[in-house]
Design a protein around this motif. Structure first.
Motif, PDB file in Angstrom:
ATOM      1  N   ILE A   1       0.844  -1.205   0.000  1.00 25.98           N
ATOM      2  CA  ILE A   1       0.000   0.000   0.000  1.00 25.98           C
ATOM      3  C   ILE A   1       0.877   1.252   0.000  1.00 25.98           C
ATOM      4  N   GLU A   2       1.951   1.243   0.820  1.00 25.22           N
ATOM      5  CA  GLU A   2       2.858   2.388   0.846  1.00 25.22           C
ATOM      6  C   GLU A   2       3.501   2.606  -0.522  1.00 25.22           C
TER       7      GLU A   2
ATOM      8  N   GLU B   1       1.926   9.472  -5.885  1.00 21.73           N
ATOM      9  CA  GLU B   1       2.543  10.780  -5.679  1.00 21.73           C
ATOM     10  C   GLU B   1       3.477  11.142  -6.837  1.00 21.73           C
ATOM     11  N   LEU B   2       4.284  10.149  -7.252  1.00 23.27           N
ATOM     12  CA  LEU B   2       5.206  10.405  -8.370  1.00 23.27           C
ATOM     13  C   LEU B   2       4.449  10.680  -9.671  1.00 23.27           C
ATOM     14  N   GLU B   3       3.350   9.951  -9.893  1.00 26.55           N
ATOM     15  CA  GLU B   3       2.535  10.192 -11.084  1.00 26.55           C
ATOM     16  C   GLU B   3       1.952  11.600 -11.054  1.00 26.55           C
TER      17      GLU B   3
ATOM     18  N   TRP C   1      -3.758  11.288  -3.537  1.00 20.17           N
ATOM     19  CA  TRP C   1      -3.919  11.035  -2.107  1.00 20.17           C
ATOM     20  C   TRP C   1      -4.392   9.611  -1.858  1.00 20.17           C
ATOM     21  N   GLN C   2      -4.245   9.161  -0.607  1.00 22.07           N
ATOM     22  CA  GLN C   2      -4.615   7.789  -0.254  1.00 22.07           C
ATOM     23  C   GLN C   2      -6.107   7.528  -0.438  1.00 22.07           C
ATOM     24  N   HIS C   3      -6.926   8.490  -0.114  1.00 24.28           N
ATOM     25  CA  HIS C   3      -8.380   8.339  -0.276  1.00 24.28           C
ATOM     26  C   HIS C   3      -8.889   9.434  -1.210  1.00 24.28           C
ATOM     27  N   PRO C   4      -8.661   9.279  -2.510  1.00 27.78           N
ATOM     28  CA  PRO C   4      -9.003  10.345  -3.453  1.00 27.78           C
ATOM     29  C   PRO C   4     -10.492  10.701  -3.462  1.00 27.78           C
ATOM     30  N   GLU C   5     -11.332   9.754  -3.086  1.00 32.81           N
ATOM     31  CA  GLU C   5     -12.770  10.027  -3.076  1.00 32.81           C
ATOM     32  C   GLU C   5     -13.136  11.072  -2.025  1.00 32.81           C
TER      33      GLU C   5
END
Length: 194
Positions: free
Chosen positions: A127-128, A135-137, A167-171
């Motif tokens: 997940i990390e 983030e890189l994208e 972000w981790q939770h884009p929604e």
């Protein structure tokens, strides 16, 4: 007897205890092997002819209803295999339970705590890694925007659109940039108190 004592898997032989209505309410240890002792930390001398609820009273509150699971095996003869966490022992076990005689059952199990922890660690690392890739994208997308788009206001609008998926939770993420008196917001943006 030699096989029983020298097998690597924990083995225990039990008799079910039923209430007056025939509902399984406890079980008694009839025999265990040395692997059982090693894997559980429980000693044979403290177990034989004793009820599980006397040995581990907290089993009554365990989210896994061990007594009901084993009761089904002892009554129906259905062999089952499962992996569960034993809260009283603070360990994960892979268990096979089968009926020996009506009302009696045996368990063969292995402590899989190390495997489960390794899998959990791998999942967290995966997940990390996925988060770093996102983030890189995002950084790459932002740099590409500056090459493709010459109008600064369009660049800022495109940036707020590419930020949430990073972000981790884009929604749950929205973006807003205020620059030179202008606001640039991502889709479904709402002002919230800071």
């Amino acid at each position: 007897k030699y096989l029983f004592e020298n097998m690597l898997s924990g083995f225990a032989f039990h008799e079910m205890v039923f209430d007056d209505a025939g509902i399984p309410i406890d079980y008694i240890f009839l025999d265990v092997n040395s692997a059982f002792e090693k894997q559980t930390g429980l000693k044979k001398k403290d177990l034989i002819n004793k009820k599980i609820t006397d040995i581990l009273p907290e089993i009554k509150n365990d989210p896994i209803d061990w007594i009901a699971i084993y009761g089904k095996v002892a009554v129906t003869g259905e062999t089952i295999h499962f992996e569960n966490f034993s809260k009283p022992l603070n360990k994960w076990f892979s268990v096979t339970a089968y009926q020996l005689n009506k009302g009696q059952f045996a368990t063969i199990f292995n402590d899989i705590t190390d495997r489960i922890r390794a899998e959990d660690k791998y999942k967290k690392l995966f997940i990390e890694k996925e988060e770093r890739v996102k983030e890189l994208e995002c950084i790459y997308s932002v740099t590409q925007l500056t090459y493709k788009q010459k109008d600064f206001s369009f660049i800022l609008q495109d940036i707020v659109d590419v930020l949430p998926p990073a972000w981790q939770h884009p929604e749950m993420v929205r973006a807003k940039i205020i620059f030179d008196g202008n606001e640039y917001v991502s889709q479904a943006f709402k002002n919230t108190p800071l």
